[in-house]
Design a protein around this motif. Structure first.
Motif, PDB file in Angstrom:
ATOM      1  N   ASP A   1      12.479   3.539   9.074  1.00 45.46           N
ATOM      2  CA  ASP A   1      11.828   3.972   7.890  1.00 45.46           C
ATOM      3  C   ASP A   1      12.196   3.226   6.573  1.00 45.46           C
ATOM      4  N   GLU A   2      13.436   2.396   6.907  1.00 46.27           N
ATOM      5  CA  GLU A   2      13.810   1.483   5.733  1.00 46.27           C
ATOM      6  C   GLU A   2      12.711   0.591   5.038  1.00 46.27           C
ATOM      7  N   GLY A   3      11.822   0.227   6.209  1.00 47.51           N
ATOM      8  CA  GLY A   3      10.947  -0.856   5.880  1.00 47.51           C
ATOM      9  C   GLY A   3       9.751  -0.248   5.038  1.00 47.51           C
ATOM     10  N   CYS A   4       9.608   1.034   4.813  1.00 51.97           N
ATOM     11  CA  CYS A   4       8.831   1.516   3.884  1.00 51.97           C
ATOM     12  C   CYS A   4       8.973   1.136   2.358  1.00 51.97           C
ATOM     13  N   GLN A   5      10.296   1.184   1.926  1.00 47.64           N
ATOM     14  CA  GLN A   5      10.824   1.041   0.637  1.00 47.64           C
ATOM     15  C   GLN A   5       9.802   2.138  -0.302  1.00 47.64           C
ATOM     16  N   GLN A   6       9.945   3.141   0.007  1.00 51.12           N
ATOM     17  CA  GLN A   6       9.444   4.391  -0.703  1.00 51.12           C
ATOM     18  C   GLN A   6       7.988   4.106  -1.057  1.00 51.12           C
ATOM     19  N   MET A   7       7.334   3.632  -0.210  1.00 56.48           N
ATOM     20  CA  MET A   7       5.706   3.615  -0.614  1.00 56.48           C
ATOM     21  C   MET A   7       5.050   4.514   0.261  1.00 56.48           C
ATOM     22  N   CYS A   8       5.687   5.447   0.524  1.00 54.85           N
ATOM     23  CA  CYS A   8       4.752   6.784   1.142  1.00 54.85           C
ATOM     24  C   CYS A   8       5.423   7.944   0.236  1.00 54.85           C
ATOM     25  N   ASP A   9       4.596   9.141   0.377  1.00 54.98           N
ATOM     26  CA  ASP A   9       5.102  10.241  -0.301  1.00 54.98           C
ATOM     27  C   ASP A   9       6.256  10.709   0.241  1.00 54.98           C
ATOM     28  N   THR A  10       6.244  10.996   1.464  1.00 52.09           N
ATOM     29  CA  THR A  10       7.552  11.406   2.267  1.00 52.09           C
ATOM     30  C   THR A  10       8.871  10.673   1.981  1.00 52.09           C
ATOM     31  N   CYS A  11       8.570   9.234   1.931  1.00 48.20           N
ATOM     32  CA  CYS A  11       9.895   8.727   1.604  1.00 48.20           C
ATOM     33  C   CYS A  11      10.248   8.606   0.321  1.00 48.20           C
ATOM     34  N   ARG A  12       9.399   8.712  -0.708  1.00 56.76           N
ATOM     35  CA  ARG A  12       9.501   8.646  -2.313  1.00 56.76           C
ATOM     36  C   ARG A  12      10.244   9.912  -2.760  1.00 56.76           C
ATOM     37  N   HIS A  13      10.087  11.005  -1.902  1.00 59.65           N
ATOM     38  CA  HIS A  13      10.680  12.277  -2.457  1.00 59.65           C
ATOM     39  C   HIS A  13      11.810  12.960  -1.672  1.00 59.65           C
ATOM     40  N   ALA A  14      12.689  13.209  -2.360  1.00 54.31           N
ATOM     41  CA  ALA A  14      13.778  13.566  -1.424  1.00 54.31           C
ATOM     42  C   ALA A  14      13.336  14.892  -0.778  1.00 54.31           C
ATOM     43  N   LYS A  15      13.859  15.239   0.330  1.00 56.72           N
ATOM     44  CA  LYS A  15      13.003  16.402   1.042  1.00 56.72           C
ATOM     45  C   LYS A  15      14.084  17.123   2.109  1.00 56.72           C
TER      46      LYS A  15
ATOM     47  N   LEU B   1       0.690  -1.144  -0.038  1.00 63.08           N
ATOM     48  CA  LEU B   1      -0.021   0.103   0.075  1.00 63.08           C
ATOM     49  C   LEU B   1       0.896   1.480  -0.052  1.00 63.08           C
ATOM     50  N   TYR B   2       0.358   2.206  -0.851  1.00 65.64           N
ATOM     51  CA  TYR B   2       1.214   3.360  -1.015  1.00 65.64           C
ATOM     52  C   TYR B   2       0.359   4.565  -0.405  1.00 65.64           C
ATOM     53  N   TYR B   3       1.029   5.396   0.675  1.00 67.18           N
ATOM     54  CA  TYR B   3       0.290   6.504   1.429  1.00 67.18           C
ATOM     55  C   TYR B   3       0.793   7.676   1.032  1.00 67.18           C
ATOM     56  N   GLU B   4      -0.443   8.476   0.919  1.00 69.33           N
ATOM     57  CA  GLU B   4      -0.230   9.668   0.100  1.00 69.33           C
ATOM     58  C   GLU B   4      -1.239  10.692   0.681  1.00 69.33           C
TER      59      GLU B   4
ATOM     60  N   PRO C   1       0.020  -3.727  -5.758  1.00 70.72           N
ATOM     61  CA  PRO C   1       0.202  -2.125  -5.379  1.00 70.72           C
ATOM     62  C   PRO C   1      -1.161  -1.567  -5.401  1.00 70.72           C
ATOM     63  N   ALA C   2      -1.357  -0.785  -4.560  1.00 67.06           N
ATOM     64  CA  ALA C   2      -2.724   0.068  -4.437  1.00 67.06           C
ATOM     65  C   ALA C   2      -2.533   1.261  -3.597  1.00 67.06           C
ATOM     66  N   ASP C   3      -3.123   2.188  -3.963  1.00 72.03           N
ATOM     67  CA  ASP C   3      -3.044   3.526  -3.458  1.00 72.03           C
ATOM     68  C   ASP C   3      -3.849   3.951  -2.369  1.00 72.03           C
ATOM     69  N   CYS C   4      -3.495   4.702  -1.224  1.00 79.01           N
ATOM     70  CA  CYS C   4      -4.306   5.140  -0.148  1.00 79.01           C
ATOM     71  C   CYS C   4      -3.903   6.843  -0.350  1.00 79.01           C
ATOM     72  N   ILE C   5      -4.931   7.586  -0.820  1.00 80.29           N
ATOM     73  CA  ILE C   5      -4.581   8.974  -0.656  1.00 80.29           C
ATOM     74  C   ILE C   5      -5.905   9.613  -0.010  1.00 80.29           C
ATOM     75  N   VAL C   6      -5.373  10.548   0.969  1.00 82.85           N
ATOM     76  CA  VAL C   6      -6.432  11.338   1.615  1.00 82.85           C
ATOM     77  C   VAL C   6      -6.002  12.742   1.121  1.00 82.85           C
ATOM     78  N   PHE C   7      -7.293  13.377   0.740  1.00 85.97           N
ATOM     79  CA  PHE C   7      -7.392  14.906   0.673  1.00 85.97           C
ATOM     80  C   PHE C   7      -7.601  15.856   1.589  1.00 85.97           C
ATOM     81  N   PHE C   8      -6.550  16.493   2.040  1.00 88.72           N
ATOM     82  CA  PHE C   8      -6.544  17.127   3.328  1.00 88.72           C
ATOM     83  C   PHE C   8      -6.941  18.757   3.405  1.00 88.72           C
ATOM     84  N   GLY C   9      -8.184  18.997   3.737  1.00 85.43           N
ATOM     85  CA  GLY C   9      -8.934  20.283   3.495  1.00 85.43           C
ATOM     86  C   GLY C   9      -9.012  21.096   4.664  1.00 85.43           C
TER      87      GLY C   9
END
Length: 627
Positions: A469-483, A284-287, A410-418
């Motif tokens: 965090d290594e266990g995420c394997q870039q399967m969330c938005d903060t780990c997938r992007h350099a920051k 699951l990819y979290y975003e 793979p599947a995506d879990c996306i929350v829109f934060f308003g």
């Protein structure tokens, strides 16, 4: 004593409180680590016991290799796994749970959604005399499981408020029939609590040795500290009191140690074995994305995702209310997406029809309240989108994972934060014991700006699990992007906002979050604009500052009740007096993306950073992207 002396003393107390908060946080982290070490030692100890002498009572409370198939029922279990459920092998911990319940032990099974909890009582039901009673909280869950079981030729029935008298009569008669046609009977907790006829039939079935097992699905609903507390679940203790020899299995995807201890007492279960799997689902990819304040624009964003990234793929869009379910599904239909609403106020036949059509891929998207999805066994759901934030991290974890990626793909879990959604949800949970506290944790998950931490690390805290965090394997938005983290001083912003609120109070006015942001960004009445200092921040940045100050207690919420609704107003928080001291500073850290992740990993469209709080013009990329 002068005002300056009082202020100095207040600052000192505040500094000490912050130090105590730091120590508490460190101790909580230490507790999590010690719990992890204890579980590992228990695992080693029980493995040693199993190696010496395997027995039905020797089962681990944490993941390890599956126990051997050396029980009297093992051959039948293996046969049904292959021939009835058409599965090549068990998933981790399933066989252990099956063996435990077949040996007559009471147990709690904590396992992520999509990892096969249902099999742990469905398969034993086929290897036992009589029937298994399954208590489930939602009709949609019942329908989904009964529909699946019937499709593989397993006899199952359900009883709920919408059952016809003829159907109920047939099912109740079957409970006491020595040749009962049902292997599983699904009921709601309300049915147990209110139907004396059902309880009398269960008593007869118990005396005839036909009640083989009690399964309580979503067992966390028992506890008032659980995220989906249901009052009728508190009455389920009658089952174990009346039928003490019947093994009980409680199942949940989300429950802390405290919640499970509460469930033990409520269900009258003495010393159950607890099997706990890791919360982490690697597929699951979290975003988190920024939700546009304009409703049409926010629906456009969701529609664009569905029509591009999820073209011809199945998914769920969760919304806040029944009204939202109707309106959002209608808007998606106007954008050529086959989407239909699902909520509790619909006709039962319409709900069943939409459920079945979605399950068979005749509908692409179900737009639903959280009443939909618990226990769904549709393997090919590629996305779960939250149009509105959940009321807690536990709720979000369960809702996002209910259907997504049950086939392990793979599947995506996306929350829109308003911004406005925060206060809609806040008024909804105002009566809950720890509702506001849990909502704050959800806001922290969405903003995630102090540390730019892995989304999973924020989830792990809630499940008493140590996370690397290594266990995420870039399967969330903060780990997938350099920051990188940039700290910005927002002290003056805080003083301006508190001044606006104090001015409003002096005029005997209350300010909603929307009015506060409008006044601060210069959109309020002209007369008031002359009395306050407005900001050059964009609307989105201004909202981010307000949320951060709420989380830091420089601002706080104030509720007002009417016969028809609950209003949320903002007032100065407990730490607002500190701002009178000009040397007191408030900082806001910003998690800024600097590019895509590692080579070869496709980053999803959009930027995942929270907007910077400076006054520099905002880039197009930041404008389009999510938090």
């Amino acid at each position: 004593v002068s005002a300056s002396d009082v202020q100095d003393q207040l600052d000192m107390v505040e500094a000490e409180l912050q130090e105590v908060d730091l120590q508490i946080a460190e101790l909580q982290q230490k507790k999590v680590e010690l719990n992890g070490r204890r579980d590992a030692l228990l695992q080693h100890l029980e493995e040693a016991c199993d190696a010496a002498e395997p027995s039905p009572s020797s089962f681990s409370k944490s993941p390890r290799p599956q126990p051997a198939m050396n029980f009297p029922w093992s051959k039948e279990v293996a046969q049904h796994l292959k021939d009835t459920f058409h599965l090549p092998k068990f998933r981790p911990l399933q066989l252990r749970a099956v063996n435990l319940t077949l040996s007559g032990r009471d147990l709690f099974l904590v396992m992520p959604t999509g990892r096969g909890k249902s099999l742990c009582y469905q398969l034993p039901a086929l290897c036992s005399k009589g029937f298994t009673l399954v208590v489930t909280p939602l009709v949609s869950l019942m329908e989904d499981q009964v529909m699946y079981l019937q499709s593989i030729s397993v006899s199952a029935a359900m009883l709920n408020a919408s059952s016809s008298k003829e159907h109920a009569k047939t099912v109740l008669a079957g409970l006491t029939d020595p040749k009962t046609p049902f292997r599983l009977v699904y009921v709601t907790p309300e049915k147990i609590a209110k139907s004396k006829l059902l309880m009398s039939r269960l008593e007869k079935a118990y005396k005839a040795d036909l009640l083989s097992r009690i399964a309580v699905d979503e067992v966390h609903c028992c506890s008032q500290w659980g995220h989906d507390f249901r009052p009728d679940y508190k009455l389920l203790g009658i089952l174990k009191r009346q039928f003490p020899k019947v093994p009980l299995i409680g199942l949940t995807a989300t429950a802390t140690r405290g919640v499970l201890e509460d469930c033990e007492k409520i269900l009258c279960v003495r010393q159950p074995i607890t099997i706990t799997a890791s919360f982490n689902r690697t597929n699951l990819y979290y975003e988190v994305r920024v939700k546009n304040s304009d409703n049409d624009a926010s629906v456009n964003d969701i529609a664009s995702l569905i029509k591009t990234r999820y073209r011809e793929q199945s998914g769920i869009v969760y919304v806040f209310s029944q009204k939202d379910a109707e309106s959002v599904s209608s808007e998606l239909q106007k954008r050529d997406i086959l989407a239909y609403p699902y909520h509790a106020n619909m006709d039962p036949s319409d709900k069943s029809r939409i459920h079945r059509r979605w399950t068979t891929n005749k509908i692409q998207v179900v737009v639903a309240t959280v009443a939909f999805g618990m226990g769904i066994d549709k393997p090919d759901v590629r996305f779960v989108i939250h149009h509105t934030i959940s009321k807690s991290v536990e709720n979000y974890y369960q809702e996002s994972g209910r259907a997504a990626g049950r086939d392990d793909r793979p599947a995506d879990c996306i929350v829109f934060f308003g911004f406005s959604d925060i206060f809609r949800v806040s008024t909804m949970v105002v009566m809950e014991t720890v509702g506001q506290q849990k909502l704050r944790q959800m806001l922290d998950y969405c903003q995630n700006i102090d540390r730019c931490r892995c989304r999973r690390s924020l989830l792990a805290v809630h499940f008493d699990e140590v996370w690397d965090d290594e266990g995420c394997q870039q399967m969330c938005d903060t780990c997938r992007h350099a920051k990188e983290v940039v700290a910005t001083d927002i002290s003056q912003h805080a003083r301006q906002l508190v001044h606006i609120l104090e001015l409003a109070a002096s005029l005997d006015e209350k300010m909603t979050p929307l009015k506060l942001v409008e006044a601060w960004t210069g959109r309020g009445p002209a007369k008031r604009r002359k009395m306050i200092q407005t900001t050059a921040l964009s609307r989105e940045r201004a909202e981010a500052v307000v949320v951060r100050l709420l989380l830091k207690d420089y601002l706080s919420g104030d509720f007002s009740f009417t016969p028809y609704t609950t209003y949320f107003y903002i007032k100065p928080g407990s730490r607002a007096p500190l701002l009178r001291n000009q040397s007191h500073t408030v900082s806001m850290k910003t998690c800024t993306s600097t590019g895509t992740g590692s080579a070869g990993v496709k980053a999803p469209e959009g930027n995942t950073s929270l907007p910077d709080c400076g006054d520099a013009p905002k880039s197009k990329k930041a404008k389009a992207g999510p938090h």
